[in-house]
Design a protein around this motif. Sequence first.
Motif, short mmCIF file in Angstrom:
data_model
loop_
_atom_site.label_atom_id
_atom_site.label_comp_id
_atom_site.label_asym_id
_atom_site.label_seq_id
_atom_site.Cartn_x
_atom_site.Cartn_y
_atom_site.Cartn_z
N ARG A 160 -78.64 9.87 23.48
CA ARG A 160 -77.57 9.59 24.45
C ARG A 160 -77.85 8.28 25.20
N TYR A 161 -79.11 8.03 25.56
CA TYR A 161 -79.43 6.76 26.21
C TYR A 161 -79.04 5.59 25.30
N LYS A 162 -79.34 5.70 24.02
CA LYS A 162 -78.98 4.63 23.09
C LYS A 162 -77.46 4.50 22.98
N GLU A 163 -76.78 5.64 22.91
CA GLU A 163 -75.32 5.64 22.80
C GLU A 163 -74.67 4.91 23.97
N TYR A 164 -75.22 5.11 25.17
CA TYR A 164 -74.65 4.48 26.36
C TYR A 164 -75.32 3.16 26.72
N GLY A 165 -76.20 2.67 25.83
CA GLY A 165 -76.79 1.35 26.00
C GLY A 165 -77.80 1.25 27.12
N MET A 166 -78.53 2.35 27.40
CA MET A 166 -79.47 2.38 28.51
C MET A 166 -80.90 2.53 28.00
N ASP A 167 -81.85 1.96 28.73
CA ASP A 167 -83.26 2.09 28.39
C ASP A 167 -83.79 3.41 28.94
N TYR A 168 -84.52 4.13 28.10
CA TYR A 168 -84.93 5.50 28.41
C TYR A 168 -86.21 5.53 29.24
N GLN A 169 -86.12 6.15 30.43
CA GLN A 169 -87.32 6.50 31.19
C GLN A 169 -87.29 8.00 31.42
N GLY A 170 -88.24 8.71 30.83
CA GLY A 170 -88.24 10.16 30.94
C GLY A 170 -89.63 10.71 31.14
N SER A 171 -89.68 11.92 31.68
CA SER A 171 -90.96 12.60 31.85
C SER A 171 -90.76 14.10 31.75
N PHE A 172 -91.86 14.79 31.51
CA PHE A 172 -91.87 16.25 31.40
C PHE A 172 -92.98 16.76 32.30
N ALA A 173 -92.60 17.33 33.45
CA ALA A 173 -93.57 17.79 34.44
C ALA A 173 -93.79 19.29 34.28
N PHE A 174 -95.06 19.70 34.32
CA PHE A 174 -95.43 21.09 34.08
C PHE A 174 -95.43 21.90 35.37
N GLY A 175 -94.71 23.02 35.35
CA GLY A 175 -94.97 24.10 36.28
C GLY A 175 -95.91 25.07 35.58
N GLU A 176 -96.01 26.28 36.09
CA GLU A 176 -96.87 27.26 35.43
C GLU A 176 -96.24 27.78 34.15
N ARG A 177 -94.92 27.90 34.12
CA ARG A 177 -94.25 28.46 32.94
C ARG A 177 -93.08 27.60 32.45
N HIS A 178 -92.76 26.55 33.15
CA HIS A 178 -91.58 25.75 32.80
C HIS A 178 -91.95 24.27 32.71
N LEU A 179 -91.02 23.49 32.18
CA LEU A 179 -91.08 22.04 32.24
C LEU A 179 -89.86 21.53 32.99
N THR A 180 -90.06 20.53 33.84
CA THR A 180 -88.95 19.82 34.46
C THR A 180 -88.81 18.49 33.74
N ASN A 181 -87.70 18.32 33.05
CA ASN A 181 -87.46 17.11 32.26
C ASN A 181 -86.73 16.09 33.14
N VAL A 182 -87.50 15.21 33.78
CA VAL A 182 -86.94 14.23 34.71
C VAL A 182 -86.57 12.97 33.94
N ASN A 183 -85.29 12.64 33.93
CA ASN A 183 -84.79 11.44 33.26
C ASN A 183 -84.21 10.50 34.30
N ALA A 184 -84.80 9.33 34.43
CA ALA A 184 -84.32 8.34 35.40
C ALA A 184 -83.29 7.43 34.74
#
Length: 520
Positions: A407-431
């Motif tokens: 989707r970033y490529k489709e909209y012509g944007m440079d991808y900055q992303g991260s995956f932060a760990f909780g105890e059982r989940h991931l928070t996928n933070v996309n700037a």
Amino acid sequence: MADLPLPPGVDAQRLAEARRAFESALGSDKVFFEELDRETYTDKFAVDDALHHPSGAIAPTTVDEVQAVMRIANQYRIPIWPISRGKNLGYGGNAPELTGSVVMDLSRMKKIEFDEQMGTVVVEPGVGFYDLYDYIKANKLPYWISTPGNSWGSVMGNALDRGVGYTPYGEHTKKICGMEVVLPDGDLVRTGMGAFSDAPTWQAYAYGFGPSWDQMFCQSNFGVVTKMGLWLMPEPESLMGMDVEFDSPDDLKAMVDTIGPLRREGILQQSPSIGNWLRAAAVLTTRGEWTDKPGALSDDVISAIRKRFNIGWWGVSLRLYGREEVNKASYKVLEKAINDISPMSIKPTSWVKGEPLEHTGWTGTPMTFPMQNVNWYGGRGGHIGFSPIIPQDGSKALAQFKRTYERYKEYGMDYQGSFAFGERHLTNVNAMIFDKDDPKMMKGIDPFFRRLVADAAEHGYGEYRTHLDYMDLVAKTYDFNDHAMRRLNEKVKNALDPNGILAPGKSGIWPTNLSGEREA
């Protein structure tokens, strides 16, 4: 001169009467209704600069004054939007959801009460991470704070919005223990053991007797939190760990499937965050140094940037805290697990109490340099964040990344992303980093964001926090039993705030009298 933004159903005369009442209760030096004042309380990273304008602002400095504000707001039916320090950049900053609201700026409320024996602190809304850090250092207290990636905000505000840091105490909302809250009608309540007069256990036990309300005041518009108790981490005897780089986008699967079990087992007790190459590079360089071509960066340019700065496609910092002998044993387990998945590089780090300390988020040091990423494109930089919660599963994380990257490529944007760990989940933070001086780019941000929300919802993933523009959109995705949770939230809202004057629209929660303002 710009037109005066007015709340729905309020005319200029009634607003002027309310302003005079605020001045009488607070003093004129705490009431701000000039055009420059209104401009001050707008979202500097707004996608659409025409939205979310206040009619004015007020700055109470005591709990009594906050109570007075709420009574006046009820009398004149003026919506109030409380902020702690207004530094929630990327999510709306210090601007209100509903245009015409009066911003209640609590940044002047800065009291700190510390219990050194128990390692607990009570803070007011205006206490920033630097304030608390300086207080601990000045008083030589043996505790570390947990700080988010940009630490100029409010300790309380960050916890209320479920912000995160990087130490074992990095899930800040889990460390809340007791609140003092002004309700929409001006009444004052203390939660947990604070409901017991003069209880010495207010910051020791979060729940009290009966229903527990602390989390009800997180990300909600049910009350104005004026004091919050938090647990702080005792300064550890030692710290050990490693900064690890991985070469391929596909390495994300192995990283998640290796780090996740270590987190769940308790070998890793911190909140690690896997970040892509741009998270590191955007504070070291700018896009213009590498290309002037529009659209998402090519693999060749990405490879050149990575080569210059010797960074992986993904990177993660892993830390162990506590007794030195325990850390040494745990490090052997960690080192083997990471080596088994063939990293590009491992940079070990260690510290023992008494040695000079690394000044990073891993040691609870406040920092603001990550905000340099908004300079990536040049111009008036800004960003908003798209942050769904996903399972702590490598295959699902990789699939989520690949969908989002396309989707970033489709909209012509440079991808900055991260995956932060909780105890059982991931928070996928996309700037979504953008240049507000590029009209073509800015025109694409809104449809891009909405597409990402829809993509995530198709897989059962919802955001954990969002920008003002998208609170209704995100609330709508939580659709079990015809949006039963939203209905429950609004039943509570209408019971506590029948005039609908406190932060209407926050987290998609609208009072009945303003339900017409909800995005369809």
